[in-house]
Design a protein around this motif. Structure first.
Motif, PDB file in Angstrom:
ATOM      1  N   MET A 144       0.867  -1.202   0.094  1.00  8.92           N
ATOM      2  CA  MET A 144      -0.100  -0.004   0.056  1.00  8.92           C
ATOM      3  C   MET A 144       0.771   1.424   0.160  1.00  8.92           C
ATOM      4  SD  MET A 144      -2.962   0.712   2.727  1.00  8.92           S
ATOM      5  CE  MET A 144      -3.646   2.457   3.012  1.00  8.92           C
ATOM      6  N   ASN A 145       0.498   2.100  -0.790  1.00  5.38           N
ATOM      7  CA  ASN A 145       1.391   3.209  -1.048  1.00  5.38           C
ATOM      8  C   ASN A 145       0.599   4.382  -0.355  1.00  5.38           C
ATOM      9  OD1 ASN A 145       3.257   5.030  -1.977  1.00  5.38           O
ATOM     10  ND2 ASN A 145       2.687   5.106  -3.874  1.00  5.38           N
ATOM     11  N   LEU A 146       1.170   4.971   0.894  1.00  2.72           N
ATOM     12  CA  LEU A 146       0.577   6.108   1.591  1.00  2.72           C
ATOM     13  C   LEU A 146       1.210   7.406   0.834  1.00  2.72           C
ATOM     14  CD1 LEU A 146      -1.028   6.835   3.978  1.00  2.72           C
ATOM     15  CD2 LEU A 146       1.066   6.705   5.298  1.00  2.72           C
ATOM     16  N   LYS A 147      -0.009   8.251   0.572  1.00  2.00           N
ATOM     17  CA  LYS A 147       0.625   9.651   0.094  1.00  2.00           C
ATOM     18  C   LYS A 147       0.338  10.579   1.302  1.00  2.00           C
ATOM     19  CE  LYS A 147      -0.930   9.193  -4.706  1.00  2.00           C
ATOM     20  NZ  LYS A 147      -2.043   9.477  -5.598  1.00  2.00           N
ATOM     21  N   ILE A 148       1.487  11.287   1.314  1.00  2.00           N
ATOM     22  CA  ILE A 148       1.484  12.358   2.509  1.00  2.00           C
ATOM     23  C   ILE A 148       1.390  13.620   1.698  1.00  2.00           C
ATOM     24  CG2 ILE A 148       2.752  13.351   4.489  1.00  2.00           C
ATOM     25  CD1 ILE A 148       3.913  10.733   4.978  1.00  2.00           C
ATOM     26  N   ASN A 149       0.016  13.990   1.650  1.00  2.00           N
ATOM     27  CA  ASN A 149      -0.266  15.357   1.015  1.00  2.00           C
ATOM     28  C   ASN A 149      -0.894  16.235   1.987  1.00  2.00           C
ATOM     29  OD1 ASN A 149      -2.715  14.003   0.863  1.00  2.00           O
ATOM     30  ND2 ASN A 149      -2.594  13.656  -1.591  1.00  2.00           N
ATOM     31  N   ARG A 150      -1.564  17.273   1.327  1.00  2.00           N
ATOM     32  CA  ARG A 150      -2.353  18.024   2.284  1.00  2.00           C
ATOM     33  C   ARG A 150      -3.552  17.521   2.811  1.00  2.00           C
ATOM     34  NH1 ARG A 150      -4.727  23.737  -0.258  1.00  2.00           N
ATOM     35  NH2 ARG A 150      -5.364  24.533   1.915  1.00  2.00           N
ATOM     36  N   THR A 151      -4.193  16.763   2.205  1.00  2.00           N
ATOM     37  CA  THR A 151      -5.354  16.178   2.432  1.00  2.00           C
ATOM     38  C   THR A 151      -5.145  15.211   3.801  1.00  2.00           C
ATOM     39  OG1 THR A 151      -6.491  16.096   0.294  1.00  2.00           O
ATOM     40  CG2 THR A 151      -7.501  14.609   1.845  1.00  2.00           C
ATOM     41  N   PHE A 152      -3.926  14.364   3.782  1.00  2.00           N
ATOM     42  CA  PHE A 152      -3.540  13.781   4.825  1.00  2.00           C
ATOM     43  C   PHE A 152      -3.251  14.626   6.171  1.00  2.00           C
ATOM     44  CE2 PHE A 152      -0.052  11.999   7.295  1.00  2.00           C
ATOM     45  CZ  PHE A 152      -0.363  10.707   7.561  1.00  2.00           C
ATOM     46  N   TRP A 153      -2.787  15.573   6.025  1.00  2.00           N
ATOM     47  CA  TRP A 153      -2.647  16.444   7.097  1.00  2.00           C
ATOM     48  C   TRP A 153      -3.542  16.962   7.700  1.00  2.00           C
ATOM     49  CZ3 TRP A 153       1.883  15.612   9.670  1.00  2.00           C
ATOM     50  CH2 TRP A 153       2.948  15.116   9.105  1.00  2.00           C
ATOM     51  N   ILE A 154      -4.491  17.359   6.576  1.00  2.00           N
ATOM     52  CA  ILE A 154      -5.740  18.118   7.266  1.00  2.00           C
ATOM     53  C   ILE A 154      -6.771  17.009   8.090  1.00  2.00           C
ATOM     54  CG2 ILE A 154      -8.017  18.995   6.659  1.00  2.00           C
ATOM     55  CD1 ILE A 154      -6.622  20.395   4.368  1.00  2.00           C
ATOM     56  N   ARG A 155      -6.782  15.737   7.558  1.00  2.00           N
ATOM     57  CA  ARG A 155      -7.304  14.782   8.494  1.00  2.00           C
ATOM     58  C   ARG A 155      -7.018  14.329   9.706  1.00  2.00           C
ATOM     59  NH1 ARG A 155      -8.571  10.831   3.088  1.00  2.00           N
ATOM     60  NH2 ARG A 155     -10.427  12.017   2.232  1.00  2.00           N
ATOM     61  N   LEU A 156      -5.561  14.195   9.682  1.00  2.00           N
ATOM     62  CA  LEU A 156      -4.627  14.026  10.957  1.00  2.00           C
ATOM     63  C   LEU A 156      -5.084  15.014  11.839  1.00  2.00           C
ATOM     64  CD1 LEU A 156      -2.830  11.987  12.347  1.00  2.00           C
ATOM     65  CD2 LEU A 156      -0.961  13.605  11.294  1.00  2.00           C
ATOM     66  N   ILE A 157      -4.899  16.139  11.661  1.00  2.00           N
ATOM     67  CA  ILE A 157      -5.111  17.399  12.341  1.00  2.00           C
ATOM     68  C   ILE A 157      -6.729  17.340  13.098  1.00  2.00           C
ATOM     69  CG2 ILE A 157      -5.346  19.870  12.652  1.00  2.00           C
ATOM     70  CD1 ILE A 157      -2.778  20.202  10.822  1.00  2.00           C
ATOM     71  N   ALA A 158      -7.662  17.204  12.018  1.00  2.00           N
ATOM     72  CA  ALA A 158      -8.988  16.820  12.486  1.00  2.00           C
ATOM     73  C   ALA A 158      -8.965  15.910  13.547  1.00  2.00           C
ATOM     74  CB  ALA A 158      -9.930  16.646  11.194  1.00  2.00           C
ATOM     75  N   ILE A 159      -8.786  14.712  13.470  1.00  2.00           N
ATOM     76  CA  ILE A 159      -8.652  13.762  14.317  1.00  2.00           C
ATOM     77  C   ILE A 159      -8.036  14.149  15.565  1.00  2.00           C
ATOM     78  CG2 ILE A 159      -7.728  11.337  14.812  1.00  2.00           C
ATOM     79  CD1 ILE A 159      -8.082  10.621  11.764  1.00  2.00           C
TER      80      ILE A 159
END
Length: 160
Positions: free
Chosen positions: A1-16
């Protein structure tokens, strides 16, 4: 599985993380405790402290409660830090008011304020007049293998 660390990833992580921090914050401020107000004769550090004849106690901004000697009442509070105000009249008919702040440990459900101990030494440590209260446990039942006799004549009665 290829994990993309982009802007959407950071927004979701911060929201959690924000939701988790908010839930911990709500747990601390929303935890309900029962504060028992006890006006009974008590022995503290080897000295017997007599119950007050009549005392008025207020916890936080709740309505004040009037307690006679040998009375116990309760106040339901939320959060960890609270303020208790005790108003009483001494033998010389002078009215005294004592206000103290106290903090309830997080996982304790019930605490008891010993009013005579608080009045005897208002400047004492919180551990002298504030105690953890454990409700009485249920009565133990008889073991299942033990026969319980309910009537002395029960063994004499036979069917005809």
């Amino acid at each position: 599985m290829n994990l993309k660390i982009n802007r959407t990833f950071w927004i979701r992580l911060i929201a959690i993380l924000v939701i988790l921090l908010f839930s911990v914050f709500l747990f601390f401020i929303g935890r309900q405790h029962t504060v028992l107000l006890d006006n009974k004769t008590v022995t503290v550090q080897g000295a017997e402290l007599k119950a007050l004849q009549l005392v008025e106690v207020q916890v936080n901004k709740e309505p004040s409660l009037e307690l006679a000697a040998r009375d116990r009442d309760q106040a339901l509070v939320t959060a960890q830090k609270h303020r208790v105000t005790v108003t009483y009249t001494d033998t010389n008919w002078e009215e005294h008011t004592i206000t103290r702040s106290f903090k309830i440990p997080l996982m304790q459900n019930m605490v008891m304020i010993l009013i005579p101990a608080l009045v005897a030494d208002p400047q004492s440590d919180q551990s002298v007049w504030l105690q953890n209260y454990e409700p009485p446990t249920a009565a133990q039942l008889a073991p299942a293998d033990e026969q319980v006799v309910t009537d002395d004549l029960a063994g004499l009665i036979t069917t005809i």
